[in-house]
Motif scaffolding. Structure first.
Motif, PDB file in Angstrom:
ATOM      1  N   GLY A   1     -20.896  38.287 -36.592  1.00 16.52           N
ATOM      2  CA  GLY A   1     -19.796  38.174 -37.514  1.00 16.52           C
ATOM      3  C   GLY A   1     -19.753  37.038 -38.494  1.00 16.52           C
ATOM      4  O   GLY A   1     -18.987  37.135 -39.541  1.00 16.52           O
TER       5      GLY A   1
ATOM      6  N   TYR B   1     -22.987  34.166 -34.385  1.00 18.75           N
ATOM      7  CA  TYR B   1     -21.495  34.617 -33.339  1.00 18.75           C
ATOM      8  C   TYR B   1     -21.186  36.136 -33.192  1.00 18.75           C
ATOM      9  O   TYR B   1     -21.336  36.987 -34.347  1.00 18.75           O
ATOM     10  CB  TYR B   1     -20.251  33.960 -34.361  1.00 18.75           C
ATOM     11  CG  TYR B   1     -20.347  32.577 -34.561  1.00 18.75           C
ATOM     12  CD1 TYR B   1     -19.508  31.492 -33.764  1.00 18.75           C
ATOM     13  CD2 TYR B   1     -21.302  31.801 -35.279  1.00 18.75           C
ATOM     14  CE1 TYR B   1     -19.527  30.415 -33.780  1.00 18.75           C
ATOM     15  CE2 TYR B   1     -21.508  30.522 -35.284  1.00 18.75           C
ATOM     16  CZ  TYR B   1     -20.496  29.727 -34.613  1.00 18.75           C
ATOM     17  OH  TYR B   1     -20.758  28.455 -34.658  1.00 18.75           O
TER      18      TYR B   1
ATOM     19  N   TYR C   1     -19.294  39.362 -32.826  1.00 16.97           N
ATOM     20  CA  TYR C   1     -17.882  39.913 -32.801  1.00 16.97           C
ATOM     21  C   TYR C   1     -18.074  41.373 -32.592  1.00 16.97           C
ATOM     22  O   TYR C   1     -18.823  42.016 -32.744  1.00 16.97           O
ATOM     23  CB  TYR C   1     -17.725  39.861 -34.421  1.00 16.97           C
ATOM     24  CG  TYR C   1     -17.204  38.337 -34.968  1.00 16.97           C
ATOM     25  CD1 TYR C   1     -15.734  38.163 -35.430  1.00 16.97           C
ATOM     26  CD2 TYR C   1     -17.934  37.422 -34.773  1.00 16.97           C
ATOM     27  CE1 TYR C   1     -15.261  37.167 -35.822  1.00 16.97           C
ATOM     28  CE2 TYR C   1     -17.254  36.209 -35.243  1.00 16.97           C
ATOM     29  CZ  TYR C   1     -16.247  35.981 -35.885  1.00 16.97           C
ATOM     30  OH  TYR C   1     -15.720  34.712 -36.295  1.00 16.97           O
TER      31      TYR C   1
ATOM     32  N   ASP D   1     -15.330  44.788 -32.963  1.00 21.22           N
ATOM     33  CA  ASP D   1     -13.866  45.005 -33.845  1.00 21.22           C
ATOM     34  C   ASP D   1     -13.330  43.761 -34.737  1.00 21.22           C
ATOM     35  O   ASP D   1     -12.181  43.927 -34.434  1.00 21.22           O
ATOM     36  CB  ASP D   1     -13.013  45.621 -32.773  1.00 21.22           C
ATOM     37  CG  ASP D   1     -13.460  47.046 -32.028  1.00 21.22           C
ATOM     38  OD1 ASP D   1     -14.331  47.621 -32.757  1.00 21.22           O
ATOM     39  OD2 ASP D   1     -13.066  47.267 -30.997  1.00 21.22           O
ATOM     40  N   GLY D   2     -14.230  43.090 -35.103  1.00 25.71           N
ATOM     41  CA  GLY D   2     -13.813  42.050 -36.116  1.00 25.71           C
ATOM     42  C   GLY D   2     -13.037  40.899 -35.280  1.00 25.71           C
ATOM     43  O   GLY D   2     -12.938  40.150 -35.894  1.00 25.71           O
ATOM     44  N   GLN D   3     -13.282  40.915 -33.978  1.00 22.91           N
ATOM     45  CA  GLN D   3     -12.790  39.927 -33.419  1.00 22.91           C
ATOM     46  C   GLN D   3     -13.803  38.965 -32.578  1.00 22.91           C
ATOM     47  O   GLN D   3     -14.992  39.518 -31.958  1.00 22.91           O
ATOM     48  CB  GLN D   3     -11.789  40.358 -31.932  1.00 22.91           C
ATOM     49  CG  GLN D   3     -10.670  41.170 -32.465  1.00 22.91           C
ATOM     50  CD  GLN D   3      -9.687  40.104 -33.110  1.00 22.91           C
ATOM     51  OE1 GLN D   3      -9.480  38.706 -32.801  1.00 22.91           O
ATOM     52  NE2 GLN D   3      -9.278  40.634 -34.212  1.00 22.91           N
ATOM     53  N   ASP D   4     -13.767  37.694 -32.511  1.00 25.13           N
ATOM     54  CA  ASP D   4     -14.780  36.915 -31.881  1.00 25.13           C
ATOM     55  C   ASP D   4     -14.895  36.937 -30.453  1.00 25.13           C
ATOM     56  O   ASP D   4     -13.972  36.983 -29.774  1.00 25.13           O
ATOM     57  CB  ASP D   4     -14.612  35.314 -32.462  1.00 25.13           C
ATOM     58  CG  ASP D   4     -15.695  34.259 -32.141  1.00 25.13           C
ATOM     59  OD1 ASP D   4     -16.734  34.803 -31.164  1.00 25.13           O
ATOM     60  OD2 ASP D   4     -15.532  33.201 -32.310  1.00 25.13           O
ATOM     61  N   THR D   5     -15.871  37.303 -29.941  1.00 26.16           N
ATOM     62  CA  THR D   5     -16.204  37.626 -28.757  1.00 26.16           C
ATOM     63  C   THR D   5     -16.305  36.165 -27.748  1.00 26.16           C
ATOM     64  O   THR D   5     -16.224  36.010 -26.361  1.00 26.16           O
ATOM     65  CB  THR D   5     -17.241  38.108 -28.178  1.00 26.16           C
ATOM     66  OG1 THR D   5     -18.738  37.786 -28.530  1.00 26.16           O
ATOM     67  CG2 THR D   5     -17.447  39.561 -28.653  1.00 26.16           C
TER      68      THR D   5
END
Length: 225
Positions: free
Chosen positions: A124, A167, A169, A171-175
Motif C-alpha cells: 500500500g 506496508y 494493505y 482492501d485499502g486498509q493497513d494490516t
C-alpha cells in the motif's frame, strides 16, 4: 514447490511501521560460521552502504546461515512476475522474476504462528528510513521497554524497521504488517519477531528498489504458490 539454487546467484544491489515489528526475546546459539573465508562476492553484496542518510553497516555473515543469503533460484510458481511470495515455514521471501526463476531472500518471521499475517495483500505504501511505533499490546506486556516509544521512533540506524519498509494493505486498509529491515541480522531464519517479515538491511534495500506500490504479496505457510 521446488527450489534449487542457481549458479547465477545475483547481486544487483538496490536497483537504481509499525507497530509490532520489534523483537521481544533474544535467540542465542544461531550463529553458523560460513567457513574460513567468505566469498568476496557475498562480502560485496552485504558490505556497508554509505550513500544513505544514515550508514548501513556490513553484515557479519558468520552469524547468518548461508542458505539465507540472497540468491537467484529456480522457482516453480503459479504467481506472475512481480509478485512477492513469503514462505513463513521455510523463512524465505521470493521476488518472482518469471520464466521459472525468482530472487530469494532469507527472512525472520513471527515468533508464534498466530502472530504471522497469512493470505494476500498489496504493497500500500513504501518508506525509506521509516518511523516505528510499538503497539498498545507491546507496551502493556513490557512497559519498561516500549513505553518510551509510545509516540514513535524516528527513522535511523537504531530503528527496528531498518532502512526500508513495505506496508501490507488489504482492501485499502493497513494490516499493520510490514516487510522491513532489521537491527538484528542474527535473527534472519528464525521465528523471533512480533509478526512482521524482517530482511537483512541490504536485502530490503534491494527489494524496495524493485517493488512498486501496488505489488501483490502472498504470505503462506509452505506449499505451492
Amino acid at each position: 514447490m521446488t527450489t534449487k539454487i542457481s549458479r547465477r546467484s545475483l547481486i544487483l544491489g538496490a536497483p537504481l511501521l509499525l507497530a509490532g515489528c520489534a523483537t521481544e526475546r533474544r535467540v542465542t546459539g544461531i550463529a553458523r560460521p560460513a567457513g574460513p573465508r567468505i566469498d568476496p562476492y557475498y562480502q560485496a553484496m552485504y558490505g556497508p552502504v554509505l550513500n544513505e542518510p544514515y550508514p548501513v553497516a556490513a553484515v557479519d555473515l558468520r552469524k547468518v546461515n548461508p542458505r539465507f543469503w540472497r540468491q537467484q533460484v529456480v522457482y516453480d510458481t503459479y504467481e506472475p512476475a512481480g509478485t512477492i511470495v513469503v514462505d513463513i515455514q521455510e523463512r524465505f521471501a521470493y521476488s518472482v522474476l518469471g520464466n521459472g526463476e525468482a530472487i530469494r531472500y532469507g527472512v525472520g518471521v513471527g515468533r508464534e504462528e498466530g502472530l504471522n499475517f497469512q493470505g494476500e495483500a498489496r504493497i500500500g505504501r513504501k518508506a525509506a528510513w521509516p518511523r516505528w511505533t510499538p503497539t498498545p499490546d507491546m507496551i502493556a506486556r513490557d512497559p519498561e521497554k516500549y513505553l518510551q516509544y509510545q509516540n514513535g521512533m524516528e527513522g535511523g540506524p537504531m530503528n527496528p524497521l531498518g532502512p526500508r519498509a513495505l506496508y501490507l494493505y488489504v482492501d485499502g486498509q493497513d494490516t499493520l504488517f510490514r516487510l522491513h529491515g532489521t537491527v538484528e541480522p542474527w535473527s534472519i531464519g528464525t521465528m523471533v519477531s512480533s509478526g512482521c517479515i524482517r530482511f537483512l538491511n541490504q536485502d530490503i534495500i534491494d527489494l524496495y528498489g524493485r517493488t512498486p506500490v501496488g505489488t501483490r504479496v502472498v504470505v503462506q505457510s509452505g506449499g505451492l504458490a
